[in-house]
Design an enzyme around this catalytic site. Structure first.
Site, PDB file in Angstrom:
ATOM      1  CB  CYS A  65     -24.703 -14.459  18.699  1.00 60.76           C
ATOM      2  SG  CYS A  65     -24.133 -15.116  17.142  1.00 60.76           S
ATOM      3  CB  CYS A  69     -19.912 -21.030  16.778  1.00 57.17           C
ATOM      4  SG  CYS A  69     -19.710 -19.621  15.776  1.00 57.17           S
ATOM      5  CB  CYS A  72     -19.234 -18.685  20.882  1.00 54.52           C
ATOM      6  SG  CYS A  72     -19.414 -17.682  21.296  1.00 54.52           S
ATOM      7  CB  CYS A 109      -9.809  -5.915  19.333  1.00 56.35           C
ATOM      8  SG  CYS A 109      -8.264  -6.656  19.169  1.00 56.35           S
ATOM      9  CB  CYS A 142      -8.261  -4.273  15.940  1.00 56.87           C
ATOM     10  SG  CYS A 142      -8.936  -6.139  14.418  1.00 56.87           S
ATOM     11  CB  CYS A 202      -6.265  -9.616  12.242  1.00 56.09           C
ATOM     12  SG  CYS A 202      -6.444 -10.279  14.346  1.00 56.09           S
ATOM     13  NE  ARG A 272      -4.029 -10.406  18.112  1.00 52.76           N
ATOM     14  CZ  ARG A 272      -4.541  -9.296  18.046  1.00 52.76           C
ATOM     15  NH1 ARG A 272      -5.665  -9.582  18.370  1.00 52.76           N
ATOM     16  NH2 ARG A 272      -3.689  -8.728  16.857  1.00 52.76           N
TER      17      ARG A 272
END
Length: 353
Positions: A65, A69, A72, A109, A142, A202, A272
Site C-alpha cells: 500500500c 498508516c 497497518c 467484507c 460490504c 460502516c 462490532r
C-alpha cells in the site's frame, strides 16, 4: 450506586452521553466492571436481543500500500512478514466467500489495500459481486477499498454492494500522529460519499494506539455525527516492522470499557467486535458479547483470528445465537424515526433549518 445504570437509561431513550459520563466509563475501577457490562447489556438486549451478526473478511489485495498508516502491516515501508499478492480472481474470491457463508456469516467484507480504487478496480468487482449475490441470496456485501473518488460509490451501489466501510480510526486532533499521507477529513468525505450514494455506512475506530480517553471520546462523537449503521471497534495489532510495534497497552478490562462506551454512544446501531479481540480480550471475549452484537468470524486481513468453530462455540456457550442471512440487523425501533415531512417547501410551515 454507579453511573452505569442511569447511562443505560439514557441509551434506552437514545440520548447521547456527555463527555464526563464517557470519561467515567473509560476511567472507572475494575471493581465495578461487571456493573458496567450489565448496564451495557440492558441496551444491547433491548435493541438486538441475543442475536450475533457474523461478518467475514476477504482480503482481495494484500500489502504494497502507498499509504503510511502507522498501525497497518500493509503500509508503505512495512517490514511486517505478511502475505502479499495482487487482486484475487472472481472465482478465488467467491471460493473464500463460500467458506465464510457456510460458517454462518451474513455479511462478507471485500477489502483491498491501497489509497483508493481506480475506476478499473470498481469495474473488476462487478462480476465478483454478481456471483456472490447469485450464490448466496440475502448475504450482504460490504466493500472496503480506501478513499473514494466522485461517482465511485454510486457505481459500487449499482454493482450490488450493500455497504461501504471506511474507519475514522482515531480523533481528528490526533490523526496526523498515525498517518501523514491523507487526512482525517478525507476519511469523513469517503463515508459521506458512501452514505449519499445509498450504501450502508460502516465506520469505526482502532483503540490501543497510545491515544488518551479524550481521543477515544472525540472519535466516538465524530462517528456519531456521521451516523453509521455499523461501528467496528478494532484493537491494535502491533506488528513488528511497523511504527507501533511493541505497543501493548490494552488490558481485557480496558477493552470492555471501550466497547461499553461505544454501546452507550450507539445504543441502536451495530457495534462490532473486530480485529485484535483475541489477543487483547483473551478469555474475556464472551463478556464482550454482552455489549456488542456483531463480530468478525475467523481470520483478518493479515493476521490469523480465532478458529471459526471456536467462535461459534463461544457464542453458543455464552447464551447467544447467530443471526441468519436476510434477517435485519438494525432494530425495528429505528423505523419509528422515519417521519413524513410536514414543513418546509410546499407547506405553510417554516423548514427545519
Amino acid at each position: 450506586m454507579t453511573i452505569y445504570q442511569p447511562l443505560a437509561d439514557k441509551a434506552l431513550r437514545r440520548e447521547t452521553p456527555t463527555r464526563d459520563e464517557l470519561c467515567a466509563v473509560l476511567s472507572g475501577s475494575d471493581d465495578d466492571l461487571m456493573d458496567l457490562v450489565a448496564a451495557a447489556f440492558r441496551v444491547r438486549l433491548r435493541y438486538f436481543g441475543r442475536r450475533v451478526k457474523l461478518n467475514y473478511l476477504v482480503n482481495m489485495k494484500s500489502g504494497l500500500c502507498p499509504e503510511d498508516c502507522f498501525y497497518c502491516s500493509q503500509r508503505l515501508g512495512s517490514e511486517a512478514e505478511i502475505v502479499k499478492y495482487t487482486w484475487l480472481k472472481p472465482d478465488q474470491t467467491r471460493e473464500v466467500v463460500d467458506q465464510g457463508v457456510r460458517a454462518g456469516a451474513s455479511r462478507v467484507c471485500l477489502v483491498a489495500s491501497g489509497r483508493g480504487p481506480t475506476d478499473r478496480d470498481v469495474d473488476r468487482l462487478a462480476p465478483t459481486i454478481e456471483g456472490i449475490k447469485k450464490e448466496h441470496p440475502g448475504v450482504e456485501v460490504c466493500a472496503c477499498l480506501g478513499l473514494l473518488s466522485q461517482g465511485q460509490a454510486e457505481r459500487l451501489r449499482e454493482a450490488g454492494v450493500d455497504a461501504y466501510n471506511h474507519n475514522l480510526n482515531t480523533s481528528e486532533e490526533r490523526y496526523a500522529d498515525i498517518c501523514t499521507t491523507h487526512e482525517f477529513a478525507d476519511r469523513v468525505d469517503t463515508v459521506e460519499q458512501a452514505k449519499h450514494a445509498g450504501l450502508s455506512p460502516c465506520s469505526g475506530l482502532i483503540a490501543g494506539m497510545r491515544e488518551g480517553d479524550d481521543d477515544l471520546i472525540d472519535a466516538l462523537f465524530a462517528l456519531r455525527e456521521l451516523g453509521p449503521d455499523s461501528v467496528p471497534v478494532n484493537f491494535l495489532m502491533p506488528f513488528e516492522g511497523t511504527p507501533l510495534e511493541g505497543t501493548w497497552e490494552l488490558t481485557p478490562q480496558r477493552c470492555l470499557r471501550i466497547l461499553a462506551a461505544a454501546r452507550f454512544v450507539f445504543p441502536d446501531v451495530e457495534v462490532r467486535l473486530a480485529g485484535g479481540r483475541e489477543i487483547h480480550l483473551r478469555t474475556l471475549q464472551p463478556l464482550a458479547l454482552h455489549i456488542v452484537n456483531s463480530l468478525f468470524l475467523g481470520d483478518y486481513l493479515t493476521s490469523e483470528g480465532q478458529a471459526g468453530k471456536a467462535d461459534l462455540e463461544m457464542i453458543a456457550d455464552a447464551g447467544f445465537e447467530v443471526q441468519g442471512a436476510g434477517e435485519p440487523t438494525l432494530p425495528r425501533e429505528r423505523h419509528d424515526l422515519l417521519r413524513p415531512r410536514r414543513r418546509g417547501a410546499g407547506t405553510a410551515l417554516p423548514p427545519n433549518a
